[in-house]
Design a protein around this motif. Sequence first.
Motif, PDB file in Angstrom:
ATOM      1  N   ILE A   1      25.515  38.483  38.923  1.00  0.00           N
ATOM      2  CA  ILE A   1      25.489  38.106  37.505  1.00  0.00           C
ATOM      3  C   ILE A   1      25.195  39.363  36.711  1.00  0.00           C
ATOM      4  CG2 ILE A   1      24.433  36.595  35.802  1.00  0.00           C
ATOM      5  CD1 ILE A   1      23.565  34.781  38.082  1.00  0.00           C
ATOM      6  N   ALA A   2      26.183  39.812  35.972  1.00  0.00           N
ATOM      7  CA  ALA A   2      26.044  41.092  35.258  1.00  0.00           C
ATOM      8  C   ALA A   2      24.993  41.009  34.170  1.00  0.00           C
ATOM      9  CB  ALA A   2      27.386  41.513  34.666  1.00  0.00           C
ATOM     10  N   GLU A   3      25.006  39.933  33.427  1.00  0.00           N
ATOM     11  CA  GLU A   3      24.064  39.797  32.297  1.00  0.00           C
ATOM     12  C   GLU A   3      23.357  38.459  32.409  1.00  0.00           C
ATOM     13  OE1 GLU A   3      24.041  39.762  27.404  1.00  0.00           O
ATOM     14  OE2 GLU A   3      25.877  40.163  28.499  1.00  0.00           O
ATOM     15  N   GLN A   4      22.115  38.473  32.790  1.00  0.00           N
ATOM     16  CA  GLN A   4      21.373  37.237  33.012  1.00  0.00           C
ATOM     17  C   GLN A   4      20.579  36.866  31.768  1.00  0.00           C
ATOM     18  OE1 GLN A   4      18.997  37.275  36.488  1.00  0.00           O
ATOM     19  NE2 GLN A   4      18.384  35.132  36.324  1.00  0.00           N
ATOM     20  N   GLN A   5      20.764  35.640  31.354  1.00  0.00           N
ATOM     21  CA  GLN A   5      20.057  35.131  30.178  1.00  0.00           C
ATOM     22  C   GLN A   5      18.818  34.392  30.664  1.00  0.00           C
ATOM     23  OE1 GLN A   5      22.507  33.086  27.386  1.00  0.00           O
ATOM     24  NE2 GLN A   5      20.837  31.833  26.596  1.00  0.00           N
ATOM     25  N   THR A   6      17.658  34.864  30.313  1.00  0.00           N
ATOM     26  CA  THR A   6      16.424  34.291  30.853  1.00  0.00           C
ATOM     27  C   THR A   6      15.871  33.164  29.991  1.00  0.00           C
ATOM     28  OG1 THR A   6      15.168  36.011  29.714  1.00  0.00           O
ATOM     29  CG2 THR A   6      15.789  36.422  32.009  1.00  0.00           C
ATOM     30  N   GLN A   7      15.896  33.337  28.664  1.00  0.00           N
ATOM     31  CA  GLN A   7      15.351  32.302  27.791  1.00  0.00           C
ATOM     32  C   GLN A   7      16.286  32.083  26.599  1.00  0.00           C
ATOM     33  OE1 GLN A   7      11.390  33.467  26.705  1.00  0.00           O
ATOM     34  NE2 GLN A   7      10.505  32.723  28.609  1.00  0.00           N
ATOM     35  N   PRO A   8      17.341  31.291  26.777  1.00  0.00           N
ATOM     36  CA  PRO A   8      18.270  31.034  25.683  1.00  0.00           C
ATOM     37  C   PRO A   8      17.556  30.362  24.515  1.00  0.00           C
ATOM     38  CG  PRO A   8      19.116  30.255  27.795  1.00  0.00           C
ATOM     39  CD  PRO A   8      17.709  30.626  28.008  1.00  0.00           C
ATOM     40  N   ALA A   9      17.921  30.760  23.330  1.00  0.00           N
ATOM     41  CA  ALA A   9      17.208  30.290  22.147  1.00  0.00           C
ATOM     42  C   ALA A   9      17.766  28.990  21.597  1.00  0.00           C
ATOM     43  CB  ALA A   9      17.247  31.364  21.061  1.00  0.00           C
ATOM     44  N   THR A  10      19.092  28.752  21.737  1.00  0.00           N
ATOM     45  CA  THR A  10      19.704  27.578  21.129  1.00  0.00           C
ATOM     46  C   THR A  10      20.590  26.877  22.131  1.00  0.00           C
ATOM     47  OG1 THR A  10      21.633  28.803  20.361  1.00  0.00           O
ATOM     48  CG2 THR A  10      19.725  28.750  18.894  1.00  0.00           C
ATOM     49  N   SER A  11      20.974  25.637  21.770  1.00  0.00           N
ATOM     50  CA  SER A  11      21.851  24.884  22.656  1.00  0.00           C
ATOM     51  C   SER A  11      23.219  25.550  22.783  1.00  0.00           C
ATOM     52  CB  SER A  11      22.001  23.455  22.140  1.00  0.00           C
ATOM     53  OG  SER A  11      22.511  23.457  20.820  1.00  0.00           O
ATOM     54  N   SER A  12      23.728  26.136  21.689  1.00  0.00           N
ATOM     55  CA  SER A  12      25.044  26.783  21.764  1.00  0.00           C
ATOM     56  C   SER A  12      25.009  28.009  22.669  1.00  0.00           C
ATOM     57  CB  SER A  12      25.517  27.168  20.358  1.00  0.00           C
ATOM     58  OG  SER A  12      24.608  28.087  19.774  1.00  0.00           O
ATOM     59  N   SER A  13      23.929  28.795  22.605  1.00  0.00           N
ATOM     60  CA  SER A  13      23.847  29.960  23.484  1.00  0.00           C
ATOM     61  C   SER A  13      23.650  29.534  24.935  1.00  0.00           C
ATOM     62  CB  SER A  13      22.708  30.879  23.041  1.00  0.00           C
ATOM     63  OG  SER A  13      21.470  30.197  23.059  1.00  0.00           O
ATOM     64  N   ASN A  14      22.956  28.419  25.146  1.00  0.00           N
ATOM     65  CA  ASN A  14      22.842  27.871  26.499  1.00  0.00           C
ATOM     66  C   ASN A  14      24.217  27.548  27.065  1.00  0.00           C
ATOM     67  OD1 ASN A  14      20.061  27.846  27.064  1.00  0.00           O
ATOM     68  ND2 ASN A  14      19.757  26.002  25.841  1.00  0.00           N
ATOM     69  N   ILE A  15      25.004  26.811  26.272  1.00  0.00           N
ATOM     70  CA  ILE A  15      26.332  26.391  26.730  1.00  0.00           C
ATOM     71  C   ILE A  15      27.231  27.597  26.952  1.00  0.00           C
ATOM     72  CG2 ILE A  15      28.387  25.091  26.059  1.00  0.00           C
ATOM     73  CD1 ILE A  15      26.501  23.192  24.531  1.00  0.00           C
ATOM     74  N   LYS A  16      27.142  28.585  26.072  1.00  0.00           N
ATOM     75  CA  LYS A  16      27.948  29.797  26.231  1.00  0.00           C
ATOM     76  C   LYS A  16      27.630  30.492  27.543  1.00  0.00           C
ATOM     77  CE  LYS A  16      28.995  34.198  23.932  1.00  0.00           C
ATOM     78  NZ  LYS A  16      28.689  35.058  22.766  1.00  0.00           N
ATOM     79  N   TYR A  17      26.350  30.585  27.862  1.00  0.00           N
ATOM     80  CA  TYR A  17      25.954  31.242  29.104  1.00  0.00           C
ATOM     81  C   TYR A  17      26.405  30.429  30.321  1.00  0.00           C
ATOM     82  CZ  TYR A  17      22.912  33.338  32.631  1.00  0.00           C
ATOM     83  OH  TYR A  17      22.428  33.946  33.753  1.00  0.00           O
ATOM     84  N   LEU A  18      26.309  29.101  30.222  1.00  0.00           N
ATOM     85  CA  LEU A  18      26.763  28.254  31.325  1.00  0.00           C
ATOM     86  C   LEU A  18      28.267  28.394  31.555  1.00  0.00           C
ATOM     87  CD1 LEU A  18      24.671  25.030  30.586  1.00  0.00           C
ATOM     88  CD2 LEU A  18      24.568  26.375  32.677  1.00  0.00           C
ATOM     89  N   LEU A  19      29.025  28.505  30.469  1.00  0.00           N
ATOM     90  CA  LEU A  19      30.477  28.693  30.606  1.00  0.00           C
ATOM     91  C   LEU A  19      30.801  30.019  31.276  1.00  0.00           C
ATOM     92  CD1 LEU A  19      31.776  27.254  27.212  1.00  0.00           C
ATOM     93  CD2 LEU A  19      32.358  26.434  29.501  1.00  0.00           C
ATOM     94  N   SER A  20      30.021  31.052  30.966  1.00  0.00           N
ATOM     95  CA  SER A  20      30.260  32.342  31.610  1.00  0.00           C
ATOM     96  C   SER A  20      29.982  32.264  33.105  1.00  0.00           C
ATOM     97  CB  SER A  20      29.392  33.428  30.962  1.00  0.00           C
ATOM     98  OG  SER A  20      28.017  33.199  31.222  1.00  0.00           O
ATOM     99  N   LEU A  21      28.965  31.526  33.497  1.00  0.00           N
ATOM    100  CA  LEU A  21      28.685  31.342  34.924  1.00  0.00           C
ATOM    101  C   LEU A  21      29.807  30.560  35.599  1.00  0.00           C
ATOM    102  CD1 LEU A  21      24.854  30.467  34.870  1.00  0.00           C
ATOM    103  CD2 LEU A  21      25.913  32.643  35.467  1.00  0.00           C
ATOM    104  N   CYS A  22      30.342  29.562  34.911  1.00  0.00           N
ATOM    105  CA  CYS A  22      31.454  28.790  35.473  1.00  0.00           C
ATOM    106  C   CYS A  22      32.683  29.669  35.691  1.00  0.00           C
ATOM    107  CB  CYS A  22      31.794  27.619  34.554  1.00  0.00           C
ATOM    108  SG  CYS A  22      30.606  26.266  34.626  1.00  0.00           S
TER     109      CYS A  22
END
Length: 718
Positions: free
Chosen positions: A41-62
Amino acid sequence: MAMTGDPEMLLEATKTALQQEDYQGAIAHLEILCQTENISIAEQQTQPATSSSNIKYLLSLCRLLAQSSNLQIEELREFLSRRAEETMRLGAEGAILATSHQSPATFLQFKQAPRAQRWQPLPTINLIPFWLLQCGSAIALFWSIQQLIELAMGLTNDLLVKLPYLEPFQPFYHDHTTKIVFVLVLLLALSPWLIDGLLRWWHGLQHLSLETLAISSPEASRLLQRSCRQHHCRLPQLRLLPTTVPLIFTYGNLRRTARIVVSQGLLEQLADDEIAAIYATQLGQIANWDFIVLSQFILVTQLPYITYSQLSQWGNKISNKTLQAFIAIAANFAYGLWLLLRLPTFWLSQLRIYYSDRLAAELTGNPNALSRAILKIARGVAQDIQQQGHTSWLLEGWDLLAIISYKQAISLSNLHSLPELEAALAWDCTNPLRYWLSINQAHPSMGDRLQRLNQIAHFWRLDTELNLRMSRESGVGSRWGTRGTRKLEENDRAPHPTPFFLHDSLLLQVSPYLGVLLGAAFSSFMWLIGWLGGYWLGNPYLAWMWGDWWIVRGSLAIGLSLGIFLRLNALFPETKSTSLLNRPNLAELLSNPDLLPVVPQPLRLQGKLLGRRGIGNWFGQDLLLHLPTGLVKLHHASWLGPLGCLLLRPSTDPTDLIGRHVILTGWFRRGATAWIDIEILRTQAGKTSTSSHQAWSIALAIAATIWGVYVIVKGGSY
């Protein structure tokens, strides 16, 4: 070192977390999956601030998983895409954020049904039978202790007689009834201070002032003062347990010495009116005097339980295997003694909760707040077990005084919405065998208890927090008139179970006990033949049967074995057949009205094994499977039963797999609570642990048959 896990299980857990809008949990599952698939994982998000940033990070993992593995994740990506569109359209940045640290009560979206503003008193009930039951329970406790002491002294002297150079201890042959009564009376007189000391030493009990309580619940503070002022009695002494698990209980030997103990977790997780409703239940226990008998029971049972817990923790630190084995036997013997001493109080413990709930509703006019509080406490208890990875000593040891059972909380942990709860609790309200299957429980069925609170709400013309189905025997109509008042009064009395002989399933469930009764009937018939043959016909070949107790003992054992064999196939259906469920929905199983302990559902599940480690779990008393949806209780058995669990430790014991992800095959059973009888536990690395429920049943039945035949044949010469 990279964490490992089953890809399919992790994907399933991710989907479940997203359905619950637990984005942090979904991210954790996908990050573990990336490590399992050796994807960096090139860029790991440790504490996403909002629901949209959460979903964006999940899509990148997918996208990373789709490009670098063979996993089918299109369904997951489509779900995330739809959720992203909804989030952008609604502009709800962070509005639906559900983190893994979310309060357990917020998973349920309660209706916040109203309270009564002015309410008429509930019908008066006769408490004399309840007080007689308290006296009967106290007598049963004395009798149990007396019999156990006499048995221990008798066995000790019998052993000393058979050993060379030793003489039996003569005081063991004396009558110790007076001494036992004196000790029990002394314990009762000192019980408030002794229990104070136990809780302070073991769990850090603290004083709680009325002003501090008012910060969390002004209504509870006012309720305590108003109630004591109206009844011209002293305010109960308030105590606080510094733990996050929601708990409350009362003990003492008089109303003036009563203590109400609450945990910090309960004050934090419940709302103002809910805390007041819970405190009102404790005032109900004080008003009904049942807290005195329960205080005596909890004090007596704490001696073996503390022995069990302390020996278990000490024995786990010892490296000498022989010494550790002796400590394990002593610890688990104390645990068995603790279970045995609890039995005489079960009926009283159940009924006192019905009466205290009723009085709490009458004191506050708010049965709906009490319903919400009970469910929130159950959720908080389950989350505490999940976070600790095992059932705490506090939850198990003080379960008799708790407002709900931790086993009930475990069963309800798989229900995450009010419709799921209502469907699952309908079993407790409508199943005709529910009272019979709750005989061995210290707490009443959750659904039946909440249904009675609903009946009180209907009596006051209130909407209810839950829409629970009414059983036919409750006879509750659509509205509360004169007939409804009569039925409310009837339901406040002791439950009247449907006659067990009307239900084939229960006959199969209790077949071993019925076999014992049939054995007694057969031995009585043999006695009758002996009496007729000896005194009427003068036949010496028949006369020997009259008054022969060895026939009775042998017949009882043979009847027990026949009953065990009769239900064996029903209890353990084939797990390799097409009826085996893979990754079933436990919420649906809990709401299935046809499931009973004797009508199990074979299934296969994947999850993380939780429980105590080491000596404290040699009986398998604290085995849990942590699933994406919640927890489920597991039962393990050796082919020699409890004796085999202590003396014949297998190379791979279930406790050796605690903390690992496992694949479980077994039988799901629904009774007063839900559990799974283990057949096989298997880790991803191929390590396997088996349970022998069938073998233990067969071994017990064969042993009973052999012993029964031998006793009858040998007779008086045995």
